[in-house]
Scaffold this motif. Structure first.
Motif, short mmCIF file in Angstrom:
data_model
loop_
_atom_site.label_atom_id
_atom_site.label_comp_id
_atom_site.label_asym_id
_atom_site.label_seq_id
_atom_site.Cartn_x
_atom_site.Cartn_y
_atom_site.Cartn_z
N UNK A 144 12.30 -14.57 -28.11
CA UNK A 144 11.88 -15.61 -28.51
C UNK A 144 12.89 -16.69 -28.38
N UNK A 145 14.13 -16.48 -28.73
CA UNK A 145 15.24 -17.24 -28.93
C UNK A 145 15.66 -17.53 -27.20
N UNK A 146 15.46 -16.31 -26.55
CA UNK A 146 16.10 -16.35 -25.18
C UNK A 146 15.14 -17.43 -24.46
N UNK A 147 14.00 -17.39 -24.54
CA UNK A 147 12.87 -17.98 -23.71
C UNK A 147 12.85 -19.46 -24.30
N UNK A 148 13.26 -19.63 -25.59
CA UNK A 148 13.36 -21.00 -25.99
C UNK A 148 14.48 -21.77 -25.31
N UNK A 149 15.32 -21.07 -25.20
CA UNK A 149 16.76 -21.53 -24.41
C UNK A 149 16.54 -21.65 -22.93
N UNK A 150 15.59 -20.92 -22.41
CA UNK A 150 15.29 -20.89 -21.12
C UNK A 150 14.35 -22.22 -20.97
N UNK A 151 13.36 -22.58 -21.78
CA UNK A 151 12.76 -23.85 -21.90
C UNK A 151 13.49 -25.04 -21.92
N UNK A 152 14.15 -25.04 -22.67
CA UNK A 152 15.63 -26.28 -22.69
C UNK A 152 16.00 -26.32 -21.30
N UNK A 153 16.79 -25.34 -20.77
CA UNK A 153 17.64 -25.33 -19.67
C UNK A 153 16.87 -25.67 -18.48
N UNK A 154 15.59 -25.41 -18.40
CA UNK A 154 14.93 -25.43 -17.21
C UNK A 154 14.06 -27.18 -17.30
N UNK A 155 13.78 -27.55 -18.63
CA UNK A 155 13.60 -28.90 -18.89
C UNK A 155 14.37 -29.98 -18.52
N UNK A 156 15.74 -29.74 -18.80
CA UNK A 156 16.73 -30.73 -18.62
C UNK A 156 17.44 -30.70 -17.10
N UNK A 157 17.56 -29.47 -16.71
CA UNK A 157 18.41 -29.50 -15.43
C UNK A 157 17.82 -30.04 -14.14
N UNK A 158 16.63 -30.13 -13.95
CA UNK A 158 16.25 -30.87 -12.96
C UNK A 158 16.32 -32.39 -12.85
N UNK A 159 16.57 -32.87 -14.27
CA UNK A 159 16.55 -34.48 -14.30
C UNK A 159 18.00 -34.84 -14.47
N UNK A 160 19.15 -33.83 -14.75
CA UNK A 160 20.31 -34.23 -14.86
C UNK A 160 20.90 -35.05 -13.49
N UNK A 161 20.96 -34.27 -12.43
CA UNK A 161 21.47 -34.73 -11.02
C UNK A 161 20.91 -36.08 -10.58
N UNK A 162 19.45 -36.28 -11.01
CA UNK A 162 18.61 -37.41 -10.49
C UNK A 162 19.09 -38.78 -11.39
N UNK A 163 19.07 -38.10 -12.67
CA UNK A 163 19.44 -39.34 -13.52
C UNK A 163 21.11 -39.80 -13.23
N UNK A 164 21.71 -38.89 -12.96
CA UNK A 164 23.12 -39.21 -12.49
C UNK A 164 23.07 -40.03 -11.56
N UNK A 165 22.36 -39.83 -10.27
CA UNK A 165 22.52 -40.62 -9.30
C UNK A 165 21.92 -42.07 -9.49
#
Length: 576
Positions: A144-165
């Motif tokens: 439960x803890x690991x996949x809560x972390x996975x959800x957070x990682x996946x949710x933000x990771x695809x937007x960070x580089x795009x929002x940076x550019x």
């Protein structure tokens, strides 16, 4: 140059003031989130296999698969994050929400590793050393803890580089040049977070307290979120253009409706309603999709209403779908690299745990050996920026390798890295046979593993920047977050392929007593054969990649394309 940025707004929704928004300062605040995300994810992943084996008492192959499934899910959920950002939330809100989710998961993991009730009892000190595996409830709470972390990682990771550019205007020459270096700086910050994870955090987890190490990850992410919100007034925001998945579906459905119709002899007869400056030139690939733009009476030119997009799509909309389709062969042939990468944080860490790791009175934690992996990335990036790029510009007139050339270099280095790993493991097994398979620490230096870490690390430096560059610059304007998610899904599938291969090899070569290539105790197995299999698969994959790279035709530059010269400062000739 106008004082406003054409396609961006400020936090109040007004046109973004060029002098008050965007640039390196807000981009740096966004990168802070990425550093802490990588600190948490890698701080957990590189040392999780030792926790599962030594504390939760899981078999070697099961522990490796648990880690790769966790990492695979993290990157697969990037597609979800990209969809939500493009369709509903926007990149700013998506990053904020999922960074908070990841902090909650990391905090939960810190509590779990602190409570003895959520762990099995220690192994009994007997000749057979009986160990009781973690029960279903204990593993369920951990998952439960690991996949809560996975959800957070996946949710933000695809937007960070795009929002940076988004903080740089590609129509401004000065800001465009800053954007060119953003990708290298982006990956440098990722590597910095990884370096801190595999050194400081792994040491704290092994020598002080695993719970404290995870707690540091949680607190650092909370601080990064506060810093991120402090830049709200400085950010540039891009308006959502709708769901890319809906747009792609509309083109496919419209083309299927008209599949029996003949295409006009002249592409200019196809429907087009996009503004002149944002149109994409018609191409001849995937001509079956052009049928979505055939005028068949569903559009009345005298009417004021727009046509039904599920029945008629513009040429520009069709070409956007074609651009995404052209990415898929390259996407598929980069998956195997991340399968080899997965071995660096699973079986290679297990190898290190059986070898001599002492330097004087100091013992290197097994998980910290990946510091050589990160060092290879940083050294490769520095050499590429300071030496290779200037030399290449003098020789070929282009400031660096194209994105496909960098991907090719990464694939080649991974093949050599897996070959080196197989040879190193053969040497380690020969020592294990000579001194006894049950020896806890083999009389062979852990530094024997450095070549495999260094080669695969250098490969990641090339392939990660190459993929990020390729998937962002070669995708349509409104699908860049989805395209980033598509790129990150190669990491996900690489980890899942690793889990699949481990399961297949375990089943085919294993025996009832837990032996085979991937034995429960790697001293009894043939991990060198598994590494050799990966080297062969990587070589076959590289040959397929070369065919796909030659087939790939980049979209011709025009006013409707964004960022077409961003990666190399010239027309993107993406031939490998």
């Amino acid at each position: 140059m106008s004082w406003t940025v054409a396609d961006a707004v400020d936090y109040k929704g007004f046109p973004a003031d060029r002098s008050k928004t965007g640039g390196w300062v807000p981009a740096a605040l966004i990168l802070g989130i990425e550093i802490c995300e990588r600190l948490s994810t890698m701080g957990i992943a590189v040392n999780l296999v030792t926790y599962l084996v030594s504390t939760m008492h899981l078999p070697s192959a099961t522990s490796a698969n648990t880690v790769t499934d966790f990492m695979g899910t993290s990157f697969l959920l990037c597609l979800l994050g990209g969809f939500l950002a493009d369709s509903f939330l926007g990149r700013f809100r998506t990053i904020a929400i999922f960074a908070t989710v990841q902090a909650m998961g990391t905090g939960m993991l810190a509590i779990i590793t602190r409570l003895p009730q959520l762990q099995p009892p220690p192994c009994k000190n007997t000749p057979t050393q009986t160990c009781k595996q973690a029960n279903g409830f204990q593993m369920g709470i951990l998952y439960l803890a690991l996949y809560l972390i996975a959800l957070g990682t996946g949710g933000l990771k695809s937007s960070v580089s795009g929002f940076g550019t988004d903080q740089f205007d590609d129509k401004d020459e000065k800001e465009q040049s800053q954007m060119i270096y953003f990708f290298s700086r982006f990956f440098f910050f990722i590597s910095t977070g990884t370096l801190m994870a595999v050194t400081v955090l792994v040491y704290i987890q092994d020598e002080v307290s695993r719970s404290l190490g995870y707690g540091i990850c949680c607190v650092s992410m909370l601080i990064a979120i506060l810093v991120y919100f402090s830049g709200t007034k400085r950010y540039r925001y891009k308006k959502s253009v709708g769901s890319p998945i809906v747009h792609i579906s509309q083109v496919i459905v419209a083309a299927m409706r008209k599949r029996k119709m003949d295409l006009p002899f002249n592409a200019s007869l196809l429907y087009e309603d996009s503004a002149e400056g944002s149109r994409i030139q018609h191409t001849d690939q995937f001509r079956c999709l052009d049928k979505a733009a055939i005028l068949a009476g569903e559009f009345d030119k005298t009417a004021s209403s727009d046509p039904n997009p599920w029945k008629l799509c513009s040429v520009t909309r069709v070409e956007e779908v074609k651009m995404m389709a052209r990415l898929l062969p390259i996407w598929a042939t980069t998956i195997i690299f991340w399968t080899t990468y997965a071995q660096m944080i699973t079986f290679s860490v297990e190898q290190a745990s059986t070898m001599e790791r002492s330097i004087g009175n100091f013992q290197i934690p097994a998980g910290s050996l990946t510091v050589f992996f990160v060092a290879a990335i940083l050294i490769t990036l520095a050499v590429y920026d300071r030496f290779i790029m200037p030399m290449w510009k003098k020789w070929r007139g282009k400031p660096g390798f194209s994105s496909l050339q960098r991907i090719a270099l990464g694939l080649i280095l991974s093949i050599v890295g897996m070959t080196a790993a197989a040879l190193a493991e053969r040497r380690r097994l020969s020592v294990a046979k000579a001194v006894g398979d049950n020896t806890a620490t083999l009389p062979i230096s852990v530094f024997l593993l450095i070549p495999q870490f260094f080669l695969v690390g250098s490969g990641e430096a090339f392939i990660y920047t190459g993929q990020l560059d390729f998937f962002i610059t070669q995708s349509p304007k409104g699908m860049k977050t989805m395209s980033t998610g598509l790129f990150l899904s190669t990491l996900s599938l690489g980890f899942f392929v690793s889990s699949f291969l481990v399961s297949v090899v375990k089943r085919v070569t294993g025996s009832r007593d837990g032996q085979g290539w991937l034995a429960d105790n790697i001293n009894y197995g043939r991990l060198d054969c598994f590494y050799g299999l990966l080297a062969i698969l990587s070589f076959i994959n590289f040959a397929v990649f070369l065919v796909c790279a030659v087939w790939y035709k980049p979209q011709k530059p025009n006013d409707g394309m964004q960022m077409e010269t961003m990666a190399n400062g010239s027309c993107p000739e993406e031939k490998c």
